[in-house]
Design a protein around this motif. Structure first.
Motif, mmCIF file in Angstrom:
data_model
loop_
_atom_site.group_PDB
_atom_site.id
_atom_site.type_symbol
_atom_site.label_atom_id
_atom_site.label_comp_id
_atom_site.label_asym_id
_atom_site.label_seq_id
_atom_site.Cartn_x
_atom_site.Cartn_y
_atom_site.Cartn_z
ATOM 1 N N MET A 53 0.821 -1.204 0.000
ATOM 2 C CA MET A 53 0.000 0.000 0.000
ATOM 3 C C MET A 53 0.859 1.259 0.000
ATOM 4 O O MET A 53 0.495 2.278 -0.583
ATOM 5 C CB MET A 53 -0.959 -0.019 1.190
ATOM 6 C CG MET A 53 -2.089 -1.013 1.026
ATOM 7 S SD MET A 53 -3.411 -0.863 2.265
ATOM 8 C CE MET A 53 -2.615 -1.647 3.668
ATOM 9 N N ALA A 54 2.039 1.178 0.655
ATOM 10 C CA ALA A 54 2.957 2.325 0.633
ATOM 11 C C ALA A 54 3.487 2.559 -0.776
ATOM 12 O O ALA A 54 3.638 3.709 -1.213
ATOM 13 C CB ALA A 54 4.113 2.089 1.601
ATOM 14 N N VAL A 55 3.764 1.472 -1.516
ATOM 15 C CA VAL A 55 4.206 1.607 -2.908
ATOM 16 C C VAL A 55 3.137 2.317 -3.733
ATOM 17 O O VAL A 55 3.429 3.235 -4.509
ATOM 18 C CB VAL A 55 4.516 0.220 -3.511
ATOM 19 C CG1 VAL A 55 4.732 0.334 -5.024
ATOM 20 C CG2 VAL A 55 5.744 -0.391 -2.856
ATOM 21 N N GLU A 56 1.877 1.895 -3.560
ATOM 22 C CA GLU A 56 0.785 2.513 -4.308
ATOM 23 C C GLU A 56 0.592 3.970 -3.910
ATOM 24 O O GLU A 56 0.368 4.831 -4.771
ATOM 25 C CB GLU A 56 -0.506 1.734 -4.080
ATOM 26 C CG GLU A 56 -0.493 0.345 -4.694
ATOM 27 C CD GLU A 56 -1.797 -0.412 -4.486
ATOM 28 O OE1 GLU A 56 -1.920 -1.526 -4.998
ATOM 29 O OE2 GLU A 56 -2.686 0.123 -3.793
ATOM 30 N N ALA A 57 0.651 4.245 -2.610
ATOM 31 C CA ALA A 57 0.464 5.611 -2.134
ATOM 32 C C ALA A 57 1.536 6.536 -2.707
ATOM 33 O O ALA A 57 1.248 7.650 -3.169
ATOM 34 C CB ALA A 57 0.492 5.649 -0.606
#
Length: 281
Positions: A53-57
């Motif tokens: 999710m951090a990659v996507e954010a």
């Protein structure tokens, strides 16, 4: 011609059902294994989810992970997850506060990731059922909202934010969350069916709010999905936005009730008493 258009619209509304179901089954299978096993396997699942999710954010706000700041952002989420998994529960405050160095939007998203990951890891300390309760309620809210919204239709819930969501779907999602909350409470052996009904509904509302918040963010950024990892669902942020909102609320309820166990047994007096205990003086 009108009948043909209606049929095409109906097919279009359900066109993503098959990939949605397949990826959903895989997710349920993996999550069930990790939740049941607990320990390091469950911890790795949560940390991997936080990293994804951090990659996507970071990508949503133009910060690719190949850039050192993007890599640091993902590493930040991973470190927060490992810190919580190793029992340093209070450290989530520092991880949240200090992430302001990434700027306002990414700071807000990092706070969501850290709070959600820490909450899910902490709830597992109380056994399998607290995590099952939260996950089942969120899944029921999303699934019944999707099904009822497609079948019943009607007025839009928030057309400027998410044109696909309907009021009928929101009501269906709420009822689904309440029903599954009561069912999980009954199956847990701890009892508290009425509490499961009440807190299931509350977590269902939180899940729908998280979904709308993520939709508003994507609308502002002019993107359809946060990623493409999950066919029929989009990215991890698309799939777990409701869980990211509901899990911290469940953990807060459990903390106020005095533990990470069957928080749905807590009454309002337990919650208020717990809040008073946390207040200074």
């Amino acid at each position: 011609m009108t009948g043909g258009n209606t049929a095409q619209a109906g097919q279009s509304a359900w066109r993503d059902l098959r990939p949605r179901l397949i990826s959903g089954i895989v997710l349920v299978a993996v999550a069930s294994l990790c939740i049941g096993f607990g320990g390091w396997l469950y911890g790795l699942l949560i940390i991997a989810g936080m990293a994804g999710m951090a990659v996507e954010a970071a990508g949503l706000f133009g910060l690719p992970v190949r850039h050192w700041r993007g890599g640091l952002y993902v590493a930040w989420a991973v470190c927060a997850g490992f810190s919580a998994a190793s029992g340093h529960w209070a450290s989530f405050v520092l991880f949240c506060l200090l992430s302001f160095v990434f700027g306002g939007p990414l700071w807000a998203l990092m706070c969501v990731l850290v709070l959600a990951g820490t909450a899910l890891l902490w709830l597992r300390q109380g056994g399998v059922w607290p995590v099952v309760f939260v996950v089942a309620v969120v899944v029921a809210s999303d699934s019944t909202a999707y099904a009822v919204g497609r079948m019943v239709g009607g007025p839009k819930l928030a057309p400027r934010i998410s044109p696909g969501k309907t009021r009928s779907g929101a009501v269906g999602g709420l009822l689904g969350a309440m029903g599954v909350g009561a069912l999980v409470a009954a199956c847990s052996g701890a009892g508290g069916v009425m509490g499961g009904l009440l807190w299931g509904g509350l977590l269902g509302l939180a899940a729908q709010s998280g979904d709308l918040a993520e939709s508003a963010m994507k609308r502002a950024l002019n993107v359809k999905d946060s990623g493409t990892l999950l066919p029929g669902h989009g990215g991890l942020l698309d799939r777990f936005d409701g869980l990211a909102a509901a899990a911290p609320l469940a953990a807060g309820l459990a903390a106020c009730a005095g533990g990470s166990g069957a928080f749905w047994l807590a009454g309002l007096h337990n919650i208020l008493g717990g809040i008073l205990r946390f207040l200074p003086g």
